[in-house]
Design a protein around this motif. Structure first.
Motif, PDB file in Angstrom:
ATOM      1  N   GLU A  79       0.826  -1.205   0.000  1.00 30.52           N
ATOM      2  CA  GLU A  79       0.000   0.000   0.000  1.00 30.52           C
ATOM      3  C   GLU A  79       0.863   1.260   0.000  1.00 30.52           C
ATOM      4  O   GLU A  79       0.540   2.247  -0.669  1.00 30.52           O
ATOM      5  N   TYR A  80       1.968   1.216   0.744  1.00 28.21           N
ATOM      6  CA  TYR A  80       2.858   2.383   0.783  1.00 28.21           C
ATOM      7  C   TYR A  80       3.412   2.683  -0.605  1.00 28.21           C
ATOM      8  O   TYR A  80       3.407   3.830  -1.064  1.00 28.21           O
ATOM      9  N   MET A  81       3.881   1.660  -1.309  1.00 26.06           N
ATOM     10  CA  MET A  81       4.509   1.880  -2.607  1.00 26.06           C
ATOM     11  C   MET A  81       3.486   2.289  -3.656  1.00 26.06           C
ATOM     12  O   MET A  81       3.810   3.001  -4.622  1.00 26.06           O
ATOM     13  N   ALA A  82       2.215   1.885  -3.483  1.00 30.00           N
ATOM     14  CA  ALA A  82       1.184   2.216  -4.468  1.00 30.00           C
ATOM     15  C   ALA A  82       0.962   3.725  -4.567  1.00 30.00           C
ATOM     16  O   ALA A  82       0.646   4.247  -5.638  1.00 30.00           O
ATOM     17  N   GLY A  83       1.126   4.445  -3.456  1.00 33.67           N
ATOM     18  CA  GLY A  83       0.899   5.881  -3.489  1.00 33.67           C
ATOM     19  C   GLY A  83       2.147   6.718  -3.577  1.00 33.67           C
ATOM     20  O   GLY A  83       2.073   7.955  -3.528  1.00 33.67           O
ATOM     21  N   GLY A 120       4.312   7.349  -6.076  1.00 31.80           N
ATOM     22  CA  GLY A 120       4.446   8.193  -7.261  1.00 31.80           C
ATOM     23  C   GLY A 120       3.568   9.431  -7.207  1.00 31.80           C
ATOM     24  O   GLY A 120       3.969  10.504  -7.669  1.00 31.80           O
ATOM     25  N   GLU A 121       2.381   9.301  -6.632  1.00 31.45           N
ATOM     26  CA  GLU A 121       1.494  10.462  -6.514  1.00 31.45           C
ATOM     27  C   GLU A 121       2.054  11.476  -5.533  1.00 31.45           C
ATOM     28  O   GLU A 121       1.977  12.680  -5.754  1.00 31.45           O
ATOM     29  N   ARG A 122       2.667  10.994  -4.450  1.00 30.42           N
ATOM     30  CA  ARG A 122       3.238  11.905  -3.449  1.00 30.42           C
ATOM     31  C   ARG A 122       4.520  12.553  -3.946  1.00 30.42           C
ATOM     32  O   ARG A 122       4.853  13.676  -3.543  1.00 30.42           O
ATOM     33  N   ASN A 123       5.253  11.840  -4.785  1.00 30.16           N
ATOM     34  CA  ASN A 123       6.575  12.312  -5.230  1.00 30.16           C
ATOM     35  C   ASN A 123       6.668  12.187  -6.753  1.00 30.16           C
ATOM     36  O   ASN A 123       7.348  11.284  -7.273  1.00 30.16           O
ATOM     37  N   PRO A 124       5.998  13.066  -7.492  1.00 33.63           N
ATOM     38  CA  PRO A 124       5.916  12.910  -8.951  1.00 33.63           C
ATOM     39  C   PRO A 124       7.239  13.045  -9.680  1.00 33.63           C
ATOM     40  O   PRO A 124       7.342  12.633 -10.840  1.00 33.63           O
ATOM     41  N   GLN A 125       8.261  13.621  -9.040  1.00 33.06           N
ATOM     42  CA  GLN A 125       9.548  13.798  -9.726  1.00 33.06           C
ATOM     43  C   GLN A 125      10.600  12.806  -9.240  1.00 33.06           C
ATOM     44  O   GLN A 125      11.786  12.991  -9.454  1.00 33.06           O
ATOM     45  N   PHE A 126      10.141  11.731  -8.588  1.00 34.88           N
ATOM     46  CA  PHE A 126      10.976  10.576  -8.268  1.00 34.88           C
ATOM     47  C   PHE A 126      10.446   9.402  -9.097  1.00 34.88           C
ATOM     48  O   PHE A 126       9.423   8.810  -8.755  1.00 34.88           O
ATOM     49  N   HIS A 127      11.141   9.084 -10.184  1.00 34.61           N
ATOM     50  CA  HIS A 127      10.705   7.993 -11.061  1.00 34.61           C
ATOM     51  C   HIS A 127      11.225   6.664 -10.515  1.00 34.61           C
ATOM     52  O   HIS A 127      12.432   6.396 -10.520  1.00 34.61           O
ATOM     53  N   VAL A 128      10.315   5.826 -10.002  1.00 35.39           N
ATOM     54  CA  VAL A 128      10.692   4.513  -9.473  1.00 35.39           C
ATOM     55  C   VAL A 128      10.760   3.529 -10.634  1.00 35.39           C
ATOM     56  O   VAL A 128       9.761   3.318 -11.333  1.00 35.39           O
ATOM     57  N   PHE A 129      11.933   2.957 -10.848  1.00 28.99           N
ATOM     58  CA  PHE A 129      12.095   2.014 -11.948  1.00 28.99           C
ATOM     59  C   PHE A 129      12.300   0.583 -11.460  1.00 28.99           C
ATOM     60  O   PHE A 129      12.226  -0.357 -12.253  1.00 28.99           O
TER      61      PHE A 129
END
Length: 418
Positions: free
Chosen positions: A128-132, A134-143
């Motif tokens: 659940e933490y990882m699902a949100g 990208g929305e909280r940190n739009p300029q951190f691209h998780v690859f």
């Protein structure tokens, strides 16, 4: 109660994706690991910076100024080589990517061997933490993101690439964590990283508590920072302690000087007594017939008597001198201890003053960003559209999204995907 773990990782993609297996991994449980995101580093850089590179190259008249591979330009190797699987740092202290490791509990209360049910709940919290994120940190691209279930406790490794938009020199979008944090509203300098981790720890804590996990209160330096008022109070307290220690040091130094003067006076007194003592120039000896005979003493005998008299005086004063020496040694040791404590207190005060300055700058930045956000929001509500280049519009949109997310976090009424 359990504690949250949120720390920087070493950044080894082969380890995270189990292309390299360390001794603490249970090979039978590798199949249970959960891949939330798996994108190659080369594809991630192309997705993030491909358009910006093309736009930059289109403006260049000279071919030698064009960028053929942004990753290679930044870090000296290609992103699809084995060397790039581990974090690379360039001369500007930029990293090829950043990794964080997130978890809750220990092997004793959340381990697969000790508490398998608690481990399952922890996995749901990490999902659940990882699902949100990208929305909280739009300029951190998780690859790359994976939940490991083949070690003692479940934990999340996520690897991300920070980027900033609206850059005026060079490409309009560039890699860099400091500017990315600033544009997302976390502030500037070292405090920005602290603000980011504190914010994310808070989100993860709320998710865990929503799943029924009791989380221990954060301690100072572990997910918490001092407020400005707390910094001021601590600084005042430290100044008072330093003043008190300096007074004690001065008092001890005065006592030592007094003891040294007493010893010097006693030494002078003993020397005067020896000089004042004059042995008799003659001595009485008996002859073989029992008669007494007065004879003169030799110079060696007279000198020996003087030395023996001085030795007796020294021995009589020895205990007092030894006691004084011990007192002086104790005082000197105490002064050294006081000096060390004073230096530590001064260093602590300097760090706290620096942190206070950074906190003040952060508050200024946040106030400015908030005012700009409110103005843009008001204009948008009234139907005004601000003209500008696409990069600036994307930057403003990202800032407004980040600010909106932070407002929801602050009011504790935001929803995360479950």
């Amino acid at each position: 109660m359990k504690r949250i773990s949120y720390a920087r990782g070493k950044g080894k993609l082969r380890h995270n994706n189990r292309e390299m297996i360390s001794p603490n991994v249970d090979k039978a449980r590798i199949k249970d690991n959960i891949e939330l995101k798996r994108q190659s580093l080369a594809d991630a850089y192309e997705e993030i910076f491909g358009d910006a590179v093309a736009e930059y190259n289109a403006k260049q008249r000279r071919s030698d100024r064009k960028i053929s591979d942004y990753f290679e330009k930044m870090f000296g190797v290609r992103a699809d080589t084995m060397r790039a699987d581990t974090v690379i740092k360039n001369d500007n202290k930029q990293q090829s990517f950043y990794e964080y490791v997130v978890g809750v509990g220990t092997m004793h209360d959340t381990g697969y061997a000790s508490s398998p049910e608690a481990a399952k709940v922890a996995v749901e919290c990490l999902r659940e933490y990882m699902a949100g994120f990208g929305e909280r940190n739009p300029q951190f691209h998780v690859f790359n993101a994976v939940i490991h279930q083949d070690e003692a406790t479940p934990h999340l490794h996520y690897d991300m690439i920070p980027y900033a938009d609206g850059m005026k020199k060079g490409m309009t979008r560039q890699q860099g964590i400091n500017k990315a944090l600033e544009q997302m509203g976390y502030g500037t300098g070292k405090q920005a990283i602290a603000n980011f981790t504190q914010s994310e720890r808070k989100v993860f804590r709320e998710i865990c508590e929503a799943h029924g996990i009791e989380i221990a209160e954060e301690t100072k330096g572990r997910g918490q920072t001092y407020s400005c008022e707390e910094y001021r109070q601590t600084a005042y307290k430290n100044r008072a302690e330093i003043t008190e220690q300096e007074a004690v040091k001065s008092k001890n130094q005065a006592e030592i000087e007094t003891q040294n003067q007493i010893i010097a006076d006693k030494k002078t007194e003993a020397e005067n007594m020896v000089d004042a003592f004059t042995p008799a120039p003659t001595k009485v000896e008996k002859t073989l017939f029992g008669k007494e005979k007065i004879i003169e003493k030799s110079k060696e005998e007279i000198e020996l008597e003087k030395q023996m008299t001085a030795a007796k005086m020294v021995l009589s004063e020895r205990d007092a001198v030894e006691k004084d020496k011990q007192t002086i040694a104790q005082k000197q040791y105490q002064i050294r201890q006081d000096k060390q404590q004073l230096m530590q207190a001064q260093a602590t005060l300097q760090r706290q003053q620096k942190a206070l300055s950074e906190e003040r700058e952060k508050l200024k930045y946040v106030a400015k960003s908030q005012a700009r956000y409110e103005a843009e929001k008001l204009l948008s509500e009234r139907g005004y559209v601000r003209k500008g280049n696409p990069a600036q519009q994307r930057l403003m949109q990202a800032q407004m999204q980040a600010q909106a997310v932070k407002e929801r976090n602050k009011n504790n009424d935001f929803d995360l995907e479950r």
